[in-house]
Write a protein that holds these residues in place. Structure first.
Motif, short mmCIF file in Angstrom:
data_model
loop_
_atom_site.label_atom_id
_atom_site.label_comp_id
_atom_site.label_asym_id
_atom_site.label_seq_id
_atom_site.Cartn_x
_atom_site.Cartn_y
_atom_site.Cartn_z
N ARG A 1 0.84 -1.21 0.00
CA ARG A 1 0.00 0.00 0.00
C ARG A 1 0.87 1.26 0.00
O ARG A 1 0.59 2.21 -0.74
CB ARG A 1 -0.93 0.01 1.21
CG ARG A 1 -1.71 1.31 1.33
CD ARG A 1 -2.94 1.21 2.19
NE ARG A 1 -2.63 0.84 3.56
CZ ARG A 1 -3.56 0.52 4.47
NH1 ARG A 1 -4.84 0.51 4.15
NH2 ARG A 1 -3.21 0.20 5.70
N VAL A 2 1.94 1.25 0.80
CA VAL A 2 2.83 2.42 0.82
C VAL A 2 3.46 2.63 -0.56
O VAL A 2 3.56 3.77 -1.03
CB VAL A 2 3.95 2.24 1.88
CG1 VAL A 2 4.90 3.43 1.83
CG2 VAL A 2 3.36 2.11 3.26
N VAL A 3 3.87 1.55 -1.17
CA VAL A 3 4.51 1.65 -2.49
C VAL A 3 3.53 2.25 -3.51
O VAL A 3 3.88 3.12 -4.31
CB VAL A 3 5.03 0.27 -2.95
CG1 VAL A 3 5.45 0.29 -4.41
CG2 VAL A 3 6.21 -0.17 -2.06
N ARG A 4 2.28 1.82 -3.44
CA ARG A 4 1.27 2.38 -4.36
C ARG A 4 1.09 3.87 -4.12
O ARG A 4 1.04 4.68 -5.05
CB ARG A 4 -0.08 1.68 -4.18
CG ARG A 4 -0.16 0.30 -4.79
CD ARG A 4 -1.62 -0.16 -4.95
NE ARG A 4 -2.36 -0.16 -3.70
CZ ARG A 4 -2.38 -1.17 -2.83
NH1 ARG A 4 -1.69 -2.27 -3.07
NH2 ARG A 4 -3.09 -1.10 -1.72
N LEU A 5 1.01 4.27 -2.84
CA LEU A 5 0.83 5.70 -2.51
C LEU A 5 2.03 6.52 -2.97
O LEU A 5 1.88 7.63 -3.49
CB LEU A 5 0.61 5.87 -1.01
CG LEU A 5 -0.73 5.38 -0.47
CD1 LEU A 5 -0.70 5.29 1.05
CD2 LEU A 5 -1.84 6.33 -0.92
N ALA A 6 3.23 5.97 -2.78
CA ALA A 6 4.44 6.69 -3.20
C ALA A 6 4.43 6.88 -4.72
O ALA A 6 4.76 7.96 -5.23
CB ALA A 6 5.67 5.91 -2.76
N GLU A 7 4.06 5.82 -5.42
CA GLU A 7 4.01 5.93 -6.88
C GLU A 7 3.04 7.03 -7.31
O GLU A 7 3.32 7.81 -8.21
CB GLU A 7 3.59 4.59 -7.50
CG GLU A 7 4.76 3.62 -7.61
CD GLU A 7 4.33 2.21 -7.95
OE1 GLU A 7 3.12 1.97 -8.15
OE2 GLU A 7 5.22 1.33 -7.98
N GLU A 8 1.90 7.10 -6.65
CA GLU A 8 0.90 8.12 -6.99
C GLU A 8 1.43 9.53 -6.77
O GLU A 8 1.00 10.48 -7.43
CB GLU A 8 -0.37 7.92 -6.15
CG GLU A 8 -1.20 6.71 -6.54
CD GLU A 8 -1.86 6.85 -7.90
OE1 GLU A 8 -2.09 7.99 -8.35
OE2 GLU A 8 -2.12 5.81 -8.53
N THR A 9 2.33 9.68 -5.81
CA THR A 9 2.84 11.03 -5.51
C THR A 9 4.19 11.29 -6.19
O THR A 9 4.80 12.34 -5.97
CB THR A 9 3.01 11.24 -3.98
OG1 THR A 9 3.86 10.21 -3.48
CG2 THR A 9 1.68 11.18 -3.26
N GLY A 10 4.67 10.33 -6.97
CA GLY A 10 5.92 10.54 -7.70
C GLY A 10 7.17 10.38 -6.86
O GLY A 10 8.26 10.79 -7.26
N ARG A 11 7.04 9.77 -5.68
CA ARG A 11 8.20 9.57 -4.80
C ARG A 11 8.80 8.20 -5.06
O ARG A 11 8.11 7.18 -4.94
CB ARG A 11 7.72 9.67 -3.35
CG ARG A 11 8.82 9.42 -2.31
CD ARG A 11 9.12 10.67 -1.55
NE ARG A 11 10.13 10.46 -0.54
CZ ARG A 11 9.88 10.43 0.78
NH1 ARG A 11 8.65 10.63 1.21
NH2 ARG A 11 10.86 10.26 1.63
#
Ligand code: ZN
Length: 283
Positions: free
Chosen positions: A249-259
């Motif tokens: 889930r963290v990886v998905r959120l990071a991808e969404e924010t470009g991090r």
């Protein structure tokens, strides 16, 4: 943007199987769950071991050895952060708490003060912290400064001023523990403002505080810790299936924010760690 360091806290010392059927207990289960979390994107694994009979936390060196050996066989090379709390609130002897440093881990937890924790008292008196800091220096282990409340930052700065903690310091803010700072984005922002410039920091939101603190941390460009030690529910009413599920889930959120999500090598660079072989080295 600094790559996001994701720590997976695999099992902790207390959560029983009847509360979370997927909590790893045996050393092989702990190592396999850690490996799965690393494959999902975690670059640090925070490890406690459990007594196979009682299922409670223990500081048994043989159990740590079994976890580290099995994890070493995977070839994944995450940063290993071993606990020096043992069982928070049970107040093990100082020597028992120092046992994981025998393995010279790259990181180890450093609980930066005493507090009421749930029904007990989590004792980390000044003489213990000074000795722990000295032992970590000898082991070449970087302290991960666990901050449960505001005053603990001051404790760390005093140890830094005595030459016992070397900057840049790495803080892990623990929000939402019973007796600690509440898990609110406002409290997190205030904690971040109090640490010295050049420090690195990560956060944990315990229980219900998990998602608000995770999202606030991503907004503030900190690093994050997730895992079954801190939360057994993936969302309200739904038990988590694994540590990797939280990491995903963290990886998905990071991808969404470009991090970008840090690899173990990138995490070592961010934290200034220089000993890639430390956790698996024979001592
Ligand atoms: Zn822990």
């Amino acid at each position: 943007m600094t790559p996001l360091i994701v720590t997976a806290a695999i099992t902790g010392s207390r959560t029983p199987r009847d509360k979370c059927p997927h909590i790893p207990i045996l050393p092989e289960e702990i190592a396999d769950s850690a490996a799965e979390a690393v494959r999902a994107g975690a670059s640090i694994v925070h490890i406690h071991v459990r007594d196979p009979i009682t299922a409670l936390g223990t500081q048994d060196a043989g159990l740590y050895r079994r976890v580290l050996d099995r994890l070493g066989e995977t070839g994944l090379e995450p940063i290993v952060c071993l606990t020096t709390s043992g069982i928070p609130g049970r107040n093990l002897s100082y020597e028992a708490r120092f046992i994981p440093l025998e393995f010279r881990p790259e990181l180890a937890s450093f609980d930066a003060g005493s507090m009421n924790l749930g029904d007990g008292v989590f004792l980390n008196p000044p003489d213990f912290l000074e000795e722990l800091a000295r032992r970590m220096k000898v082991a070449g282990t970087k302290p991960e400064l666990e901050i449960f409340d505001f005053g603990m930052i001051g404790n760390c700065l005093r140890l830094r001023d005595k030459g016992l903690l070397d900057p840049p310091l790495h803080f892990q803010f623990v929000l939402g523990a019973a007796g600690g700072v509440p898990a609110t984005p406002k409290a997190l922002t205030q904690l971040v403002e109090l640490i010295p410039e050049g420090s690195t920091w990560s956060s944990i939101g315990i229980g219900r505080g998990h998602m608000p603190i995770l999202l606030a941390t991503l907004a503030l460009e900190g690093h994050v810790r997730v895992g079954l030690e801190d939360n057994v529910y993936y969302r309200k009413g739904e038990l988590a299936r694994s540590n990797a599920q939280f990491v995903e889930r963290v990886v998905r959120l990071a991808e969404e924010t470009g991090r970008p999500v840090a690899t173990p090598a990138q995490a070592r660079e961010v934290l200034g760690l220089g000993r890639a072989d430390a956790a698996s080295r024979e001592v």
